[in-house]
Design a protein around this motif. Structure first.
Motif, PDB file in Angstrom:
ATOM      1  N   ASP A 134       0.834  -1.203   0.000  1.00 24.07           N
ATOM      2  CA  ASP A 134       0.000   0.000   0.000  1.00 24.07           C
ATOM      3  C   ASP A 134       0.870   1.254   0.000  1.00 24.07           C
ATOM      4  O   ASP A 134       0.532   2.254  -0.646  1.00 24.07           O
ATOM      5  CB  ASP A 134      -0.922   0.008   1.217  1.00 24.07           C
ATOM      6  CG  ASP A 134      -1.971  -1.090   1.152  1.00 24.07           C
ATOM      7  OD1 ASP A 134      -2.250  -1.578   0.036  1.00 24.07           O
ATOM      8  OD2 ASP A 134      -2.502  -1.470   2.213  1.00 24.07           O
ATOM      9  N   ALA A 135       1.983   1.214   0.726  1.00 18.67           N
ATOM     10  CA  ALA A 135       2.901   2.361   0.735  1.00 18.67           C
ATOM     11  C   ALA A 135       3.451   2.607  -0.663  1.00 18.67           C
ATOM     12  O   ALA A 135       3.621   3.763  -1.086  1.00 18.67           O
ATOM     13  CB  ALA A 135       4.038   2.115   1.723  1.00 18.67           C
ATOM     14  N   SER A 136       3.722   1.540  -1.403  1.00 11.66           N
ATOM     15  CA  SER A 136       4.203   1.692  -2.784  1.00 11.66           C
ATOM     16  C   SER A 136       3.142   2.336  -3.670  1.00 11.66           C
ATOM     17  O   SER A 136       3.462   2.952  -4.687  1.00 11.66           O
ATOM     18  CB  SER A 136       4.598   0.323  -3.355  1.00 11.66           C
ATOM     19  OG  SER A 136       5.646  -0.252  -2.601  1.00 11.66           O
ATOM     20  N   GLU A 145      -4.307   7.235   6.099  1.00 11.23           N
ATOM     21  CA  GLU A 145      -4.488   6.939   4.672  1.00 11.23           C
ATOM     22  C   GLU A 145      -4.607   5.435   4.447  1.00 11.23           C
ATOM     23  O   GLU A 145      -5.380   4.978   3.597  1.00 11.23           O
ATOM     24  CB  GLU A 145      -3.324   7.514   3.870  1.00 11.23           C
ATOM     25  CG  GLU A 145      -3.266   9.039   3.870  1.00 11.23           C
ATOM     26  CD  GLU A 145      -2.048   9.567   3.134  1.00 11.23           C
ATOM     27  OE1 GLU A 145      -1.592   8.900   2.188  1.00 11.23           O
ATOM     28  OE2 GLU A 145      -1.547  10.627   3.518  1.00 11.23           O
ATOM     29  N   HIS A 146      -3.839   4.672   5.202  1.00 16.78           N
ATOM     30  CA  HIS A 146      -3.898   3.215   5.089  1.00 16.78           C
ATOM     31  C   HIS A 146      -5.269   2.699   5.523  1.00 16.78           C
ATOM     32  O   HIS A 146      -5.854   1.820   4.875  1.00 16.78           O
ATOM     33  CB  HIS A 146      -2.800   2.598   5.964  1.00 16.78           C
ATOM     34  CG  HIS A 146      -2.691   1.115   5.850  1.00 16.78           C
ATOM     35  ND1 HIS A 146      -3.149   0.268   6.826  1.00 16.78           N
ATOM     36  CD2 HIS A 146      -2.189   0.323   4.869  1.00 16.78           C
ATOM     37  CE1 HIS A 146      -2.925  -0.987   6.468  1.00 16.78           C
ATOM     38  NE2 HIS A 146      -2.347  -0.986   5.288  1.00 16.78           N
ATOM     39  N   ALA A 147      -5.799   3.276   6.618  1.00 19.56           N
ATOM     40  CA  ALA A 147      -7.126   2.876   7.093  1.00 19.56           C
ATOM     41  C   ALA A 147      -8.196   3.234   6.068  1.00 19.56           C
ATOM     42  O   ALA A 147      -9.123   2.448   5.831  1.00 19.56           O
ATOM     43  CB  ALA A 147      -7.422   3.556   8.433  1.00 19.56           C
ATOM     44  N   ARG A 168      -8.042   0.718   3.012  1.00 14.54           N
ATOM     45  CA  ARG A 168      -8.488  -0.651   3.260  1.00 14.54           C
ATOM     46  C   ARG A 168      -9.920  -0.724   3.795  1.00 14.54           C
ATOM     47  O   ARG A 168     -10.691  -1.585   3.378  1.00 14.54           O
ATOM     48  CB  ARG A 168      -7.527  -1.341   4.244  1.00 14.54           C
ATOM     49  CG  ARG A 168      -6.162  -1.605   3.616  1.00 14.54           C
ATOM     50  CD  ARG A 168      -5.392  -2.664   4.380  1.00 14.54           C
ATOM     51  NE  ARG A 168      -4.280  -3.130   3.543  1.00 14.54           N
ATOM     52  CZ  ARG A 168      -4.353  -4.151   2.720  1.00 14.54           C
ATOM     53  NH1 ARG A 168      -5.480  -4.817   2.613  1.00 14.54           N
ATOM     54  NH2 ARG A 168      -3.318  -4.508   1.986  1.00 14.54           N
ATOM     55  N   ARG A 169     -10.277   0.177   4.701  1.00 10.87           N
ATOM     56  CA  ARG A 169     -11.550   0.038   5.395  1.00 10.87           C
ATOM     57  C   ARG A 169     -12.682   0.837   4.756  1.00 10.87           C
ATOM     58  O   ARG A 169     -13.854   0.588   5.064  1.00 10.87           O
ATOM     59  CB  ARG A 169     -11.380   0.443   6.860  1.00 10.87           C
ATOM     60  CG  ARG A 169     -10.302  -0.369   7.580  1.00 10.87           C
ATOM     61  CD  ARG A 169     -10.240  -0.055   9.039  1.00 10.87           C
ATOM     62  NE  ARG A 169     -11.463  -0.456   9.723  1.00 10.87           N
ATOM     63  CZ  ARG A 169     -11.679  -0.274  11.024  1.00 10.87           C
ATOM     64  NH1 ARG A 169     -10.749   0.303  11.774  1.00 10.87           N
ATOM     65  NH2 ARG A 169     -12.814  -0.649  11.578  1.00 10.87           N
TER      66      ARG A 169
END
Length: 325
Positions: A202-204, A212-214, A217-218
């Motif tokens: 995801d960082a890539s 941002e990750h949450a 994905r969510r």
């Protein structure tokens, strides 16, 4: 502080004993002292006179009072012997990575065959091929920053903490997701490898923070929203800005703000300027904070409505039977 019988001694090979202690943040070993002709009697007299402190067996410092972090690091290294390296959060702090380093213990790596007695506030891990994961030129010995990140992230059970460690370092441009991924084979027993691999993937893709990750994905993936671009560069009258998430075909922007983003008036003004610039170009901006972590479905409802209003032909899906979408 001058210590009688210590400061006047000279090392035969490595320069003055004063310089050695200075290079080790005031710490030194009994062996180093004896090489300079300093006897146990002199060391004992210095401790009794409160000119020296004995921190670990055979390890001293040349001052009294509390130990600075750097001195604690050197005392732990010297107590564990040659070939010991900084690892985990201690290595990251030494590299200058900004983070919430609540663990104030000293984390060290030693060869797998070495057995050590427990030492207060020192965490020791053993590695079968320690030289293979060391930085080539740093002194004191330190594992590579990517290795330290993986070990630190893998030690957390909470996925959010794992993501924060990795994403924060990448956002600070200390390393890249690709470089961190390349170190995974060197740590075959690392816990949570599959989770760490997903976070780095995801960082890539442009994700730079836990929030941002949450969202990715969510909210976006879990509810079947279209794939957005991340860290989109845009030029405005005020200069270059970067938009966290943008659904370009539909003119919908999603900005994700943690607490730091609203810490002062300058940050708030920057955010408003960025949003206003998007609005003048015909785009709509939705802004979310940490509430999306506990209620991602509400965020999905709002984003889906904005996308459909702007022409998205798709339909979002429920993430679970309890989803309010």
């Amino acid at each position: 502080m001058h210590v009688q019988g210590v400061d006047g001694a000279e090392e035969s090979n490595d320069g003055s004993f004063v310089d050695l202690r200075r290079s080790q943040a005031g710490a030194f070993t009994r062996t180093q002292a004896m090489r300079c002709g300093i006897s146990d009697k002199v060391l004992g007299r210095g401790v009794r006179a409160r000119q020296l402190q004995r921190i670990h067996p055979g390890v001293y410092v040349d001052f009294t009072g509390p130990l600075p972090w750097e001195t604690r690091v050197w005392c732990a290294l010297l107590a564990c012997g040659p070939g010991t390296a900084l690892t985990g959060p201690t290595a990251l702090r030494k590299y200058g990575v900004d983070g919430d380093w609540r663990d104030d213990r000293i984390h060290l790596a030693v060869p797998h065959t070495r057995r050590l007695d427990r030492k207060s506030s020192v965490v020791v891990s053993r590695h079968r091929d320690l030289p293979a994961i060391l930085h080539r030129t740093r002194r004191p010995l330190t594992v590579r920053i990517e290795v330290a990140l993986l070990l630190t992230a893998g030690a957390h059970r909470d996925v959010s903490r794992r993501a924060a460690v990795l994403l924060d370092a990448c956002r600070q441009r200390r390393t890249t997701p690709h470089r961190i991924l390349a170190e995974l084979p060197a740590l075959p027993s690392l816990a949570g490898r599959s989770t760490l691999r997903r976070i780095l993937a995801d960082a890539s893709d442009g994700v730079q923070s836990f929030l941002e990750h949450a969202y990715l994905r969510r909210v976006e993936r879990a509810h079947g929203l279209p794939h957005a671009r991340r860290q989109v560069r845009a030029t405005t009258e005020q200069g270059v800005v970067y938009r966290d998430t943008e659904y370009e075909p539909y003119g919908v922007i999603v900005e994700l703000d943690g607490q730091a983003g609203h810490a002062d008036s300058i940050s708030r003004w920057r955010d408003m300027t960025r949003d206003n610039a998007a609005a003048t170009s015909g785009k709509v901006t939705l802004r979310f904070g940490y509430q999306l972590v506990s209620d991602p479905c509400s965020a999905a409802i709002q984003v889906a409505a904005a996308l459909q209003h702007r022409g998205w032909p798709g339909r979002p899906r429920r993430c679970s039977p309890a989803c309010r979408l």
